[in-house]
Design a protein around this motif. Structure first.
Motif, mmCIF file in Angstrom:
data_model
loop_
_atom_site.group_PDB
_atom_site.id
_atom_site.type_symbol
_atom_site.label_atom_id
_atom_site.label_comp_id
_atom_site.label_asym_id
_atom_site.label_seq_id
_atom_site.Cartn_x
_atom_site.Cartn_y
_atom_site.Cartn_z
ATOM 1 N N ASP A 50 0.852 -1.191 0.000
ATOM 2 C CA ASP A 50 0.000 0.000 0.000
ATOM 3 C C ASP A 50 0.886 1.239 0.000
ATOM 4 N N CYS A 51 0.273 2.395 0.189
ATOM 5 C CA CYS A 51 1.006 3.652 0.119
ATOM 6 C C CYS A 51 2.012 3.825 1.249
ATOM 7 N N GLU A 52 1.890 3.047 2.317
ATOM 8 C CA GLU A 52 2.873 3.152 3.391
ATOM 9 C C GLU A 52 4.267 2.718 2.929
ATOM 10 N N LEU A 53 4.307 1.793 1.978
ATOM 11 C CA LEU A 53 5.595 1.409 1.398
ATOM 12 C C LEU A 53 6.253 2.602 0.714
ATOM 13 N N LEU A 54 5.460 3.363 -0.026
ATOM 14 C CA LEU A 54 5.982 4.544 -0.712
ATOM 15 C C LEU A 54 6.379 5.623 0.288
ATOM 16 N N GLN A 55 5.599 5.750 1.358
ATOM 17 C CA GLN A 55 5.930 6.731 2.402
ATOM 18 C C GLN A 55 7.265 6.373 3.069
ATOM 19 N N ASN A 56 7.443 5.095 3.363
ATOM 20 C CA ASN A 56 8.692 4.636 3.972
ATOM 21 C C ASN A 56 9.876 4.910 3.048
ATOM 22 N N TRP A 57 9.683 4.621 1.761
ATOM 23 C CA TRP A 57 10.756 4.874 0.779
ATOM 24 C C TRP A 57 11.107 6.363 0.747
ATOM 25 N N HIS A 58 10.092 7.206 0.711
ATOM 26 C CA HIS A 58 10.317 8.652 0.638
ATOM 27 C C HIS A 58 11.107 9.136 1.851
ATOM 28 N N SER A 59 10.764 8.657 3.024
ATOM 29 C CA SER A 59 11.450 9.088 4.243
ATOM 30 C C SER A 59 12.920 8.680 4.228
ATOM 31 N N ARG A 60 13.188 7.460 3.809
ATOM 32 C CA ARG A 60 14.562 6.963 3.814
ATOM 33 C C ARG A 60 15.417 7.638 2.741
ATOM 34 N N VAL A 61 14.861 7.805 1.561
ATOM 35 C CA VAL A 61 15.624 8.422 0.473
ATOM 36 C C VAL A 61 15.881 9.895 0.767
ATOM 37 N N ARG A 62 14.892 10.559 1.330
ATOM 38 C CA ARG A 62 15.062 11.977 1.665
ATOM 39 C C ARG A 62 16.186 12.165 2.691
ATOM 40 N N LEU B 27 9.269 -0.473 -6.517
ATOM 41 C CA LEU B 27 8.197 0.429 -6.095
ATOM 42 C C LEU B 27 7.638 1.213 -7.282
ATOM 43 N N SER B 28 8.455 1.450 -8.316
ATOM 44 C CA SER B 28 7.927 2.041 -9.548
ATOM 45 C C SER B 28 6.939 1.088 -10.214
ATOM 46 N N ALA B 29 7.260 -0.204 -10.187
ATOM 47 C CA ALA B 29 6.337 -1.201 -10.737
ATOM 48 C C ALA B 29 5.047 -1.257 -9.922
ATOM 49 N N GLU C 219 -6.547 16.328 -20.712
ATOM 50 C CA GLU C 219 -7.102 16.648 -19.392
ATOM 51 C C GLU C 219 -7.419 15.367 -18.625
ATOM 52 N N THR C 220 -7.899 14.362 -19.344
ATOM 53 C CA THR C 220 -8.179 13.078 -18.709
ATOM 54 C C THR C 220 -6.898 12.403 -18.238
ATOM 55 N N LEU C 221 -5.852 12.480 -19.062
ATOM 56 C CA LEU C 221 -4.595 11.817 -18.735
ATOM 57 C C LEU C 221 -3.841 12.512 -17.605
ATOM 58 N N MET C 222 -4.098 13.783 -17.397
ATOM 59 C CA MET C 222 -3.367 14.539 -16.383
ATOM 60 C C MET C 222 -4.060 14.509 -15.024
ATOM 61 N N GLN C 223 -4.915 13.506 -14.802
ATOM 62 C CA GLN C 223 -5.602 13.361 -13.521
ATOM 63 C C GLN C 223 -5.154 12.060 -12.839
ATOM 64 N N PRO C 224 -3.991 12.065 -12.204
ATOM 65 C CA PRO C 224 -3.491 10.834 -11.588
ATOM 66 C C PRO C 224 -4.286 10.455 -10.345
ATOM 67 N N THR C 225 -4.259 9.169 -10.035
ATOM 68 C CA THR C 225 -4.806 8.715 -8.762
ATOM 69 C C THR C 225 -3.911 9.269 -7.656
ATOM 70 N N GLU C 226 -4.465 10.058 -6.778
ATOM 71 C CA GLU C 226 -3.644 10.791 -5.816
ATOM 72 C C GLU C 226 -3.093 9.874 -4.734
ATOM 73 N N VAL C 227 -1.855 10.138 -4.345
ATOM 74 C CA VAL C 227 -1.253 9.475 -3.197
ATOM 75 C C VAL C 227 -0.686 10.568 -2.295
ATOM 76 N N LYS C 228 -0.921 10.461 -1.020
ATOM 77 C CA LYS C 228 -0.459 11.484 -0.079
ATOM 78 C C LYS C 228 0.770 10.981 0.672
ATOM 79 N N LEU C 229 1.820 11.797 0.656
ATOM 80 C CA LEU C 229 3.045 11.468 1.393
ATOM 81 C C LEU C 229 3.268 12.524 2.459
#
Length: 719
Positions: A199-211, A615-617, A709-719
Motif C-alpha cells: 500500500d502507500c505506506e511502502l511509498l511513504q517509507n521509501w520517501h522518508s529513507r531516500v530523503r 516500487l515504480s512497478a 485533461e483526462t490523462l493529467m488526472q493521476p490517482t492521488e497518493v499522499k506522502l
C-alpha cells in the motif's frame, strides 16, 4: 596479507615496489581466450598465465586435478583491471598460478550472474564490494573460501603462495570455511519470506529513507563512490506527479543540476562517466558505459517532460547524451551499441584524455575565451587532479550548468573538442550486450516522443536508431528461440541470456512498439516474455537472475533489488507483465505481475532505497491508463499531433496502443483483442480508476486538450 591499493575508488598509481624487476616480455601464444566475444578476455590471450573460461569443462578439470579455482573477475574499461593485467605478466606469478590453481578469467559484464554471486561472497567474507578486479578462490565444488580485490605483484604472489601451501597441506579448514560461506550466501540470495502489505505506506517509507540520504548541497545520494541513482530519481518523478510533494522534485532537480555542473558530465565531448569519487561530483572514474548513458538519457527526457518546459538543460543534455551514444558507442550505422569506453588509452594514465593543463588551455584559446572559460570551470595552474591537471567542472557559485552556455565558453569548448580529437583515443569494449542494448533502445524510442513536437527531424532519427539496433540484436543474439548474452562483430558468445537481458530487451520492444506501432516488436516481446516464464522459474516465487537448469554451476540468485546503476530485472519484468496485460488484455500477464509483487518480502521496507524499481512497478500497478488510437490511415500520420502532445507531457502511467483500420482487422495482431473494442478515428483512454475514462476524436485541438485533461488526472497518493 596487505592489500595496499584496493578497488575502483583508489586514486593513486600503483607502481613497482622498490627492488622489483620489470615483468618478463610476453610471448604470444594461442589460448582459450583468442576467439572470445569479450575484448577483456581477448586482451589477456597472450598472458603467461594459462587462463580458462568460465564453464563446466573448467570445473571438471579442477575436480579431476583437486586444485582450487582462481577466478579473476574484471572488465576492459576499468583502470584497475588494466593495472592488474600488468601484474599477471610476471614469470614467477604465472609459474605459481599455472601449477597450483586452475585460473579462470571472467568478464563481469558477460557473466553478470557470476560476478554478482561472488561480489556477495566478498561482502559475506568481510572484503566488501570494493569494485574490480575481484579475485575469488573456490573449491572444485565452486564454493568460495577467499576473496580479495586489487593487489600489487608482491602481495598478490605472496597471498597465492600461502593459499597454495594451505591447500596442499590441509584442505579441511578451507573446505569448512567454503561451506560456511556458501550457507550464508544461500540465505542472502533468496527474497525474505516475511509478508508485507502492499500500500502507500511502502511509498511513504521509501520517501522518508531516500530523503534522509539526499545531499542537499550537491544533489545525489550517499557518500563516495557516488552514482547517478537513476531508479531513485525516476521514482521521485512518478510520486511527484501523483502527490506534488516539493521535496521529490527538489531531489530530482538538485541531483541533475549537480551532476550536469560537476565532473560526472563530459563538458567537451558529452556523455557520462561511471561515477564520482567525491560527494561534489568533481572527479569521476573516467570510464563511460552504455548502460549508464542510456539510463541518464531516459531520465533527462523524463525530467524535461515533468519539470523542464522552462529549463532547457534537461532537453539539451538528453540530446547530447544520445548523440554521444551514436557517435562513440556505435560500431556502424544500423548496428547495436558497444559496451563501454576505457578510462585511458593504452599508453596513458587514468583520465588523461579528458584532462587539461592551465598553460595548454591558455595557449589554445583567445584571451577573452580563456578568461571566461577559466572562471566558469575553475581552471587553475595547480589543477584539481593529479600532476597539476584540470578536470572540467563548473564552480558551485556560478549558477550551475547554465553558466556554460555563455557564447565565449561555447566557442572555447568547440576548440577544445577539435584539439582533443587529435589525442590518442581510449579503447572501446566492442562487445554488444543484450541488456545494455535494451536500455539504449528504450532511451532512443522514448526520445522520439520527447522530441516529436519540438524537433521532428531529431525524433525521426532517434526512432530509426532504436529500430536498427533492435533489428541487429535480433539478428545477432536471438537464435533457436533463445536470447544470448552478448556478441562481437566476429565472435559469438555461448553465454546464455540472463534475466536482465530478457527483461530489458522486452521493455525496449514494448517502448518501441508504443512509438512506431509495429506489431512485429510486440510479437518478439511476447516470445521473450514467454521464455522468462519457462527458463527463469521453478525455484521460489521470484524469477532467478540466471536460467534455472541442469547446466547451472551456481545456485539461483533471486532478489528485487536494484544493482548498482541497473534497475532490478525482476521489477522490470513486473512492469512488462502489466504493459503486456494492457496491450493484449491477457489476464495471465496480470496474474504473473501480481504474483511477483506479492513475493517481495520485507526487504522492500528494510532496504527501501534499493527497491526503487520495484516500487515504480507497484506504482504502475496502482495507477495506470491505456490509450487506444484507431485511425483510417497510417496511425503515426493521422494522430501525429496527438502523439506529439503526449510526448510533451510526463505520463509514466500510460500504455499506448495504436493501429489503422487495416491493422485492427488483421486477425494475428497481438493487440487485436483490446484494439477492436475501440471506436474508429478516435482516441480512447481507460484508467485503473473507473471514473477516469474518455473517448472522443482527435481531429481538433480541443479534442486533444480534452483527452490530455483526462490523462493529467493521476490517482492521488499522499506522502
Amino acid at each position: 596479507v596487505s592489500t595496499q591499493s584496493t578497488g575502483e575508488g583508489n586514486r593513486g598509481m600503483a607502481g613497482l615496489a622498490a627492488g622489483e624487476q620489470e615483468p618478463d616480455p610476453i610471448q604470444p601464444r594461442e589460448s582459450q581466450l583468442t576467439q572470445q566475444a569479450s575484448a577483456f578476455l581477448r586482451s589477456h590471450a597472450a598472458d603467461p598465465i594459462e587462463w580458462r573460461v568460465w564453464g563446466k569443462e573448467t570445473v571438471i578439470e579442477a575436480a579431476e586435478s583437486n586444485l582450487p579455482l582462481l577466478v579473476s573477475i574484471g572488465y576492459l574499461s576499468s583502470f584497475w583491471c588494466k593495472r592488474q593485467h600488468q601484474v599477471y605478466q610476471h614469470g614467477d606469478m604465472a609459474a605459481l598460478v599455472n601449477t597450483s590453481f586452475i585460473p579462470v578469467l571472467v568478464d563481469c559484464e558477460e557473466h553478470a550472474d557470476v560476478d554478482r554471486m561472488f561480489m556477495s561472497a566478498s561482502n559475506a567474507m568481510g572484503c566488501g564490494s570494493g569494485g574490480w578486479p575481484l579475485h575469488v578462490l573456490l573449491t572444485p565444488e565452486c564454493k568460495p573460501f577467499f576473496c580479495v580485490h586489487y593487489l600489487d605483484h608482491k602481495p598478490f604472489r605472496d597471498m597465492l603462495a600461502r593459499m597454495a601451501r594451505l591447500w596442499a597441506k590441509d584442505q579441511d579448514p578451507l573446505v569448512q570455511l567454503s561451506d560456511a560461506t556458501s550457507n550464508q550466501l544461500l540465505v542472502s540470495i533468496q527474497p525474505p519470506q516475511v509478508k508485507i502489505k502492499l500500500d502507500c505506506e511502502l511509498l511513504q517509507n521509501w520517501h522518508s529513507r531516500v530523503r534522509a540520504e539526499f545531499d542537499e548541497v550537491s544533489g545525489g545520494f550517499g557518500r563516495p563512490i557516488k552514482f547517478g541513482s537513476v531508479p531513485r530519481l525516476q521514482l521521485c518523478l512518478r510520486l511527484w506527479r501523483r502527490c506534488g510533494n516539493e521535496s521529490l522534485s527538489t531531489m530530482v532537480s538538485g541531483s541533475l543540476n549537480g551532476m550536469c555542473s560537476g565532473g560526472l558530465w563530459d563538458h567537451v565531448g558529452y556523455g557520462w562517466f561511471k561515477c564520482s569519487s567525491d560527494v561534489c561530483w568533481e572527479i569521476p572514474q573516467f570510464d563511460k558505459h552504455l548502460s549508464h548513458n542510456a539510463l541518464m538519457a531516459t531520465l533527462f527526457g523524463e525530467a524535461h517532460q515533468a519539470l523542464g518546459h522552462h529549463n532547457h538543460m534537461y532537453l539539451t543534455v538528453c540530446r547530447q547524451t544520445l548523440d554521444f551514444m551514436t557517435s562513440s558507442l556505435r560500431g556502424a550505422p544500423n548496428r547495436g551499441f558497444y559496451t563501454s569506453i576505457h578510462s585511458c588509452s593504452e599508453s596513458s594514465d587514468e583520465g588523461s584524455f579528458y584532462l587539461w593543463k592551465h598553460d595548454d588551455l591558455a595557449r589554445r584559446l583567445s584571451e577573452s575565451e580563456f578568461h571566461e572559460f577559466a572562471r566558469v570551470y575553475g581552471v587553475t595552474e595547480w589543477g584539481n587532479f593529479e600532476n597539476g591537471t584540470n578536470h572540467l567542472r563548473i564552480g558551485h557559485d556560478l549558477g550551475g550548468w547554465h553558466a556554460s552556455q555563455d557564447e565565449l565558453v561555447q566557442a572555447a569548448l568547440l576548440k577544445l573538442r577539435a584539439a582533443r580529437s587529435k589525442r590518442e583515443q581510449p579503447s572501446v569494449d566492442d562487445k554488444m550486450v543484450a541488456a545494455y542494448n535494451g536500455l539504449a533502445i528504450s532511451a532512443f524510442a522514448k526520445a522520439h516522443g520527447v522530441f516529436l513536437a519540438t524537433d521532428p527531424e531529431a525524433a525521426t532519427k532517434y526512432l530509426e536508431v532504436a529500430q536498427s539496433a533492435a533489428r541487429d540484436m535480433k539478428a545477432m543474439l536471438w537464435r533457436d528461440g533463445q536470447l544470448y548474452r552478448c556478441c562481437h562483430d566476429e565472435f559469438q558468445s555461448s553465454a546464455p541470456g540472463l534475466l536482465e537481458d530478457y527483461a530489458f530487451m522486452t521493455r525496449a520492444l514494448i517502448d518501441l512498439y508504443q512509438h512506431d506501432f509495429d506489431a512485429d516488436w510486440l510479437e518478439w516481446a511476447l516470445e521473450l516474455n514467454k521464455c522468462i516464464q519457462e527458463q527463469f522459474t521453478g525455484q521460489g516465487k521470484c524469477y532467478s537472475h540466471a536460467p534455472v537448469g541442469a547446466s547451472s554451476l551456481l545456485p539461483a540468485y533471486q532478489d528485487f533489488e536494484d544493482h548498482g546503476e541497473l534497475p532490478s530485472a525482476v521489477a522490470v519484468c513486473i512492469s512488462n507483465h502489466l504493459s503486456l496485460n494492457a496491450i493484449t488484455g491477457s489476464q495471465a500477464q496480470l496474474k504473473a505481475a501480481e504474483k511477483l509483487l506479492l513475493a517481495v518480502g520485507d526487504a522492500a521496507v528494510k532496504k527501501a532505497a534499493s527497491h526503487s524499481q520495484y516500487l515504480s512497478a507497484l506504482d504502475l500497478y496502482m495507477d495506470s491508463q491505456i490509450v487506444r488510437v484507431i485511425t483510417p490511415n497510417e496511425v503515426k500520420t493521422d494522430a501525429r499531433a496527438f502523439l506529439a502532445t503526449l510526448g510533451q507531457n510526463y505520463l509514466p502511467q500510460v500504455t499506448i496502443l495504436g493501429a489503422s483500420i487495416r491493422q485492427v482487422s488483421c486477425k494475428s495482431h497481438p493487440a487485436g483483442a483490446v484494439l477492436k473494442s475501440a471506436s474508429t478515428n478516435a482516441v480512447s483512454i481507460l484508467g485503473s480508476d473507473a471514473d477516469v475514462e474518455h473517448e472522443g476524436g482527435f481531429q481538433e485541438e480541443a479534442d486533444i486538450d480534452k483527452a490530455m485533461e483526462t490523462l493529467m488526472q493521476p490517482t492521488e497518493v499522499k506522502l
